[in-house]
Each structure stands twice: as structure tokens, then as C-alpha cells.
Write an enzyme that holds these catalytic residues in place. Structure first.
Site, PDB file in Angstrom:
ATOM      1  N   HIS A 165      -0.969   0.209  -9.677  1.00  0.00           N
ATOM      2  CA  HIS A 165      -1.721  -0.677  -8.756  1.00  0.00           C
ATOM      3  C   HIS A 165      -2.366  -1.844  -9.518  1.00  0.00           C
ATOM      4  CE1 HIS A 165      -3.653  -0.666  -4.507  1.00  0.00           C
ATOM      5  NE2 HIS A 165      -3.553  -1.908  -4.975  1.00  0.00           N
ATOM      6  N   GLU A 209      -2.549   7.757  -4.062  1.00  0.00           N
ATOM      7  CA  GLU A 209      -2.883   7.340  -5.428  1.00  0.00           C
ATOM      8  C   GLU A 209      -4.374   7.549  -5.703  1.00  0.00           C
ATOM      9  OE1 GLU A 209      -1.519   3.178  -4.834  1.00  0.00           O
ATOM     10  OE2 GLU A 209      -3.574   2.603  -5.283  1.00  0.00           O
ATOM     11  N   ARG A 222       0.837  -1.189   0.000  1.00  0.00           N
ATOM     12  CA  ARG A 222       0.000   0.000   0.000  1.00  0.00           C
ATOM     13  C   ARG A 222       0.873   1.241   0.000  1.00  0.00           C
ATOM     14  NH1 ARG A 222      -3.689  -2.394  -1.445  1.00  0.00           N
ATOM     15  NH2 ARG A 222      -5.780  -2.594  -0.591  1.00  0.00           N
TER      16      ARG A 222
HETATM   17  C1  GLV Z   1      -5.395  -4.651  -3.813  1.00  0.00           C
HETATM   18  O1  GLV Z   1      -4.594  -3.813  -3.575  1.00  0.00           O
HETATM   19  C2  GLV Z   1      -5.997  -5.458  -2.792  1.00  0.00           C
HETATM   20  O2  GLV Z   1      -5.885  -5.115  -1.612  1.00  0.00           O
HETATM   21  O3  GLV Z   1      -6.617  -6.465  -3.135  1.00  0.00           O
END
Ligand code: GLV
Length: 325
Positions: free
Chosen positions: A288, A270, A241
């Protein structure tokens, strides 16, 4: 209006998942909306809903909850749920669910893709090639660093961290990890990972993978001080994250070659991106995409839908985050 519970699916998803949900629910979807819902719109859409399926990173805070009096379940189609106020949901008796496990291998593959790309300068070299700079093989150009036989450090040896560690066997890597609680001996044996302290992890890792949840404790865990303790030859990879890394400090460390490189899938704030990253060649950037394969996104959507259905029809949701009444 019919008597079915009403649910909101905030982002475009699989048609088959929606049709399945429509058997039991009145579904508001966003199949034809390219843009994500903003907070104000999400709040207004939740006013008459019994359940919601959220996409990764969508915020659901206490004020939204207060404006959603009928809400019983928040099914996050992601493993991470740091943008949902779980305490406020629990206090209101709202169930929160997520989608663990189904994305472990896909996210581990992405972590490895970023690690290999950063080590071998793949995106930098491609930009150079596309710019017409390549004059033929030059023995001294575009040197990367070896991944095989290097030391892989993993911060957080949870489900995804273990999948990342397992892949290291094929590269003859030494694997070290740090997590607040040491994992069971069988998991250490299966992943060939040795537990070390945080400082030792920073000091010894040739590649440092971040794969831990974002919490107040992990906020800026990798900041200037931690970066200063890493090897100058080290490469940092973050598929966890944004916010775990202090992006401004990382940019400074990359610019000054305090560390050699980075591979990043997640960013502070983000989808906004710190402009400094764009000026650097020694960072590989992806938007991401950790769980972004068709098969895994389908598995996540199906699991989120199963959670929703169970919560609203008296069943047992398979992957809850909290416990409610
Ligand atoms: C993506 O970042 C998730 O947490 O699945």
C-alpha cells in the site's frame, strides 16, 4: 490543562505539520510509536478529543464515535475513507474530510510502476538474479509482454484514473474505461479514453487497472466470474482498495494462468496478506505505497491539517466528504 481544542494525530507525521497544529491545538501525537493504534486504544484516546487526523485505512466506526462525545472533525489523511462510518458521523454532526487531488500523480506513477514491473517480470527476475541463477543473456529467458501499443483498461476514470490514462499516450496505448457514469466528452478527449461496458472492458484489456472507490457495490467486483472473462494474457493492477478483488479467486486465476499476472498494492484485510500470493511468481506485491513519496505525503498531511484547523476554528474546510449543520 489549557483551553485549546484537543486533537489526536494517530500516526507518525511531519514535525512541521505538528508544530503548526500546536499553535492552535493541544495535540496528542504518535511520533515515537512505531506501531499503529489498535481499535481499543484509538477509542479510548478519542474520549476527550475535538478532532482526529486518521491515517489511510484506520477504522472509525459508530461505536468509537459514541465513545467520543466532543468529536467534531475526522480528518482522514488519505483520499479513500471507506473505513470511516461517514453516515454515523453525519448523523452526529461530525465533519469528515479527506485529501483528494494532491496524490493523483504519485498514485498514477505507482499504478504504472506495478504495471511495468508485472509486464516485464521485474521482481521475479530480481529474485532469480539475487539467487545467483543468472548465467548470462539467454535469448529465450524471462520474456515479458509489451506495454506499448497494448490496450489499457481502466475501471473508474476519476481523478487518479485520468492521471493513469494520460500517461498511456507516451506508450501509444489504446485506452478504454468503464465507470458507472460516463465522464464528460472533454475528459474523454483529454485522456484519449473510450467508454465501454464492464464486460467489454474485461474482454479487451491487456492491462486492467482498478482505481475506483471501495463500496458495497464494488465489493468483489473482480471475482472468479470477472477473471474468467479476461484475456489469458492479461495483467491486473489494483491500486484502489482491497476487497474490490476477491483475493482467493485472484490467486486461483494466477496459479492456473487463467490470467497472466498481477500487480497489487492493496489487499483484502490488509496488512494481513493471503499467503497464496507469496507462493506465486506472476504477481508483483507492494505494501500500500500508492501515495508514498515524501512530497505527496507532506501535501496530504498539510491538507488534512488545514481541514482540521478550519473545522475547529470556524473556517471552511477545503476538502470535506460530508455536510454537517
Ligand atoms: C490511500 O490509499 C488513500 O486513499 O489515500
Amino acid at each position: 490543562m489549557n483551553g485549546k481544542p484537543r486533537i489526536l494525530v494517530t500516526r507518525r507525521t511531519f514535525d512541521e505539520v505538528l508544530s503548526d497544529l500546536r499553535r492552535d491545538f493541544e495535540v496528542e501525537d504518535r511520533q515515537h510509536e512505531a506501531r499503529p493504534l489498535d481499535a481499543a486504544l484509538l477509542k479510548s484516546r478519542l474520549a476527550d478529543k475535538d478532532g482526529v487526523m486518521l491515517a489511510p485505512g484506520e477504522v472509525l466506526d459508530a461505536s468509537m464515535l459514541a465513545a467520543a462525545p466532543r468529536l467534531k472533525v475526522v480528518a482522514v489523511a488519505a483520499v479513500g475513507y471507506n473505513t470511516v462510518d461517514v453516515a454515523a458521523c453525519t448523523a452526529r454532526g461530525v465533519l469528515v474530510t479527506h485529501t483528494p487531488d494532491v496524490l493523483n500523480n504519485t498514485t498514477a506513477d505507482m499504478a504504472w510502476a506495478l504495471m511495468l514491473a508485472a509486464a516485464r517480470r521485474i521482481t521475479e527476475a530480481e529474485r532469480w538474479l539475487r539467487a545467483g541463477q543468472w548465467q548470462g543473456i539467454n535469448f529465450g529467458e524471462m520474456w515479458g509482454v509489451d506495454v506499448h501499443h497494448a490496450t489499457l483498461g481502466i475501471l473508474g476514470l476519476g481523478r487518479i484514473g485520468r492521471a493513469i490514462a494520460r500517461r498511456a499516450a507516451g506508450f501509444d496505448m489504446e485506452v478504454i474505461y468503464h465507470s458507472r457514469r460516463r465522464v464528460d466528452a472533454e475528459i474523454e478527449a483529454e485522456t484519449r479514453a473510450s467508454h465501454v461496458g464492464f464486460d467489454e472492458l474485461l474482454a479487451r484489456s491487456d492491462f486492467l487497472m482498478l482505481i475506483l472507490p471501495y463500496t458495497p457495490q464494488s465489493h468483489h467486483l473482480i471475482g472468479a466470474a470477472a477473471l474468467a472473462r479476461m484475456k489469458a494474457s492479461a495483467i491486473l493492477v489494483n491500486v484502489a482498495r482491497g476487497g474490490i478483488v476477491d483475493d482467493a479467486a485472484l490467486i486461483d486465476a494466477l496459479r492456473n494462468r487463467r490470467i497472466a499476472g498481477a500487480g497489487l498494492d492493496v489487499y483484502e484485510g490488509e496488512p494481513a496478506l493471503h499467503r497464496g500470493f507469496l507462493e506465486l511468481d506472476n504477481v508483483v506485491l507492494s505494501p500500500h505505497l500508492g501515495s508514498a513519496t515524501a512530497a505527496t505525503r507532506l501535501a496530504m498531511a498539510r491538507l488534512a491539517a488545514r481541514n482540521l484547523r478550519a473545522a475547529l476554528t470556524g473556517g471552511v474546510p477545503p476538502t470535506p466528504v460530508n455536510r454537517v449543520g
